[in-house]
Each structure stands twice: as C-alpha cells, then as structure tokens.
Design a protein around this motif. Sequence first.
Motif, mmCIF file in Angstrom:
data_model
loop_
_atom_site.group_PDB
_atom_site.id
_atom_site.type_symbol
_atom_site.label_atom_id
_atom_site.label_comp_id
_atom_site.label_asym_id
_atom_site.label_seq_id
_atom_site.Cartn_x
_atom_site.Cartn_y
_atom_site.Cartn_z
ATOM 1 N N SER A 172 0.846 -1.199 0.000
ATOM 2 C CA SER A 172 0.000 0.000 0.000
ATOM 3 C C SER A 172 0.877 1.243 0.000
ATOM 4 C CB SER A 172 -0.899 0.009 1.238
ATOM 5 O OG SER A 172 -0.125 0.229 2.397
ATOM 6 N N ARG A 173 0.286 2.370 -0.313
ATOM 7 C CA ARG A 173 1.039 3.623 -0.293
ATOM 8 C C ARG A 173 1.590 3.908 1.096
ATOM 9 N NH1 ARG A 173 -0.163 7.379 -4.817
ATOM 10 N NH2 ARG A 173 -1.514 6.223 -6.209
ATOM 11 N N ASN A 174 0.804 3.607 2.121
ATOM 12 C CA ASN A 174 1.265 3.841 3.492
ATOM 13 C C ASN A 174 2.468 2.969 3.818
ATOM 14 O OD1 ASN A 174 -0.630 5.799 4.070
ATOM 15 N ND2 ASN A 174 -2.133 4.336 4.828
ATOM 16 N N LYS A 219 5.645 4.401 2.179
ATOM 17 C CA LYS A 219 6.184 5.586 2.848
ATOM 18 C C LYS A 219 7.117 5.222 3.992
ATOM 19 C CE LYS A 219 2.245 8.559 1.842
ATOM 20 N NZ LYS A 219 1.101 9.274 2.404
#
Length: 64
Positions: free
Chosen positions: A5-7, A10
């Motif tokens: 996921s994008r999270n 990061k």
Amino acid sequence: MKKLSRNSLKTIKGSNASICNGCPSQNIYGPGPEYNGTCENYFALPDYCRERHCVGVSISCFRD
C-alpha cells in the motif's frame, strides 16, 4: 509478489529522500548582482543537480 500500500511504501527507509539532496537548490545562477551565483558556478555543480533541475539558472548562462 505482494503489492504494498502507499502507506507501507512511505515507511521504507530512503523513500522520502529528495532527488536534490546536496544541491544548493536555494541558489539562482546567472550574470549580475541579482543572482546568488555566477554561470561558472552553475556549470561547476555536479551533473545530477543540473540534470534534475534542482537549481535555478538564467537563460543568459546558455547564450554565447
């Protein structure tokens, strides 16, 4: 392979590093007193600073 996921992306170490790290991106180069650096200073910068457009430069530096 698992999708992230994008999270999750990061949180990967180094993911937030700027491509302009080490470049004097606050400077603007050109002829004259209104610039922070000269055209010669601009052309002395590392290639990655110039190729990634990390610093500002006057078009006057490219004229013969």
